[in-house]
Structure formats: C-alpha cells, structure tokens
Write a protein that holds these residues in place. Sequence first.
Motif, PDB file in Angstrom:
ATOM      1  N   GLU A 164       5.477   4.391   1.937  1.00 44.11           N
ATOM      2  CA  GLU A 164       5.995   5.623   2.527  1.00 44.11           C
ATOM      3  C   GLU A 164       6.715   5.343   3.851  1.00 44.11           C
ATOM      4  O   GLU A 164       7.791   5.878   4.108  1.00 44.11           O
ATOM      5  CB  GLU A 164       4.867   6.623   2.740  1.00 44.11           C
ATOM      6  N   SER A 165       6.120   4.491   4.656  1.00 41.05           N
ATOM      7  CA  SER A 165       6.730   4.131   5.935  1.00 41.05           C
ATOM      8  C   SER A 165       8.074   3.428   5.719  1.00 41.05           C
ATOM      9  O   SER A 165       9.058   3.735   6.405  1.00 41.05           O
ATOM     10  CB  SER A 165       5.788   3.238   6.734  1.00 41.05           C
ATOM     11  N   THR A 213       0.844  -1.195   0.000  1.00 40.98           N
ATOM     12  CA  THR A 213       0.000   0.000   0.000  1.00 40.98           C
ATOM     13  C   THR A 213       0.882   1.250   0.000  1.00 40.98           C
ATOM     14  O   THR A 213       2.072   1.204   0.326  1.00 40.98           O
ATOM     15  CB  THR A 213      -0.913   0.032   1.245  1.00 40.98           C
ATOM     16  N   ASP A 214       0.288   2.381  -0.351  1.00 41.96           N
ATOM     17  CA  ASP A 214       1.031   3.638  -0.360  1.00 41.96           C
ATOM     18  C   ASP A 214       1.546   3.989   1.030  1.00 41.96           C
ATOM     19  O   ASP A 214       2.659   4.490   1.181  1.00 41.96           O
ATOM     20  CB  ASP A 214       0.159   4.776  -0.895  1.00 41.96           C
ATOM     21  N   ASP A 215       0.730   3.733   2.062  1.00 41.39           N
ATOM     22  CA  ASP A 215       1.166   4.013   3.441  1.00 41.39           C
ATOM     23  C   ASP A 215       2.350   3.141   3.835  1.00 41.39           C
ATOM     24  O   ASP A 215       3.306   3.617   4.464  1.00 41.39           O
ATOM     25  CB  ASP A 215       0.022   3.800   4.432  1.00 41.39           C
ATOM     26  N   ALA A 216       2.301   1.870   3.468  1.00 45.79           N
ATOM     27  CA  ALA A 216       3.397   0.955   3.795  1.00 45.79           C
ATOM     28  C   ALA A 216       4.658   1.344   3.024  1.00 45.79           C
ATOM     29  O   ALA A 216       5.765   1.301   3.580  1.00 45.79           O
ATOM     30  CB  ALA A 216       3.005  -0.480   3.468  1.00 45.79           C
TER      31      ALA A 216
END
Length: 72
Positions: free
Chosen positions: A7-8, A2-5
């Motif tokens: 970015e993290s 995912t985009d959040d993963a």
Amino acid sequence: MTDDAKESSIDQVVDRLAARFPHVPRIHIAGIVGEEFDALNAGRIRTYIPTLVERGARVRLKSEFGIRAAGD
C-alpha cells in the motif's frame, strides 16, 4: 511484500505520477498503478517492483492521453 508495504509503495508511485500528470484524474492513475502492480506481484524478485510499476504506468498514461508528463 506485506500489505502495508504494498500500500505504501502504491501510494508513493501514485503521488509521483499525479505530480507528473496533473491533468489526469488521480483515481485513474491509481487504477493503472494497481493493474501494473498486480501484473508484477507474482514475480520472485520484488526489489524493483515499485520502479517497474511506475515505469509501466507512466508509459500507459503517455500512450492513453497522448501527452508528455510534466518535466519531460
């Protein structure tokens, strides 16, 4: 991933490399990490992407700046 993963993961790799290469501007490190991530992101196996990205970025930073990382 995912985009959040993504970015993290990128943030964590940049943090570790910034600590190892304190003399390199963080924005430069982030650019290299982003390029490395984009190069590997199309692969089918994503488990090791952050590790491979960090290794590739570390090699590039060492090569580009002709120096060793802190702690090497």
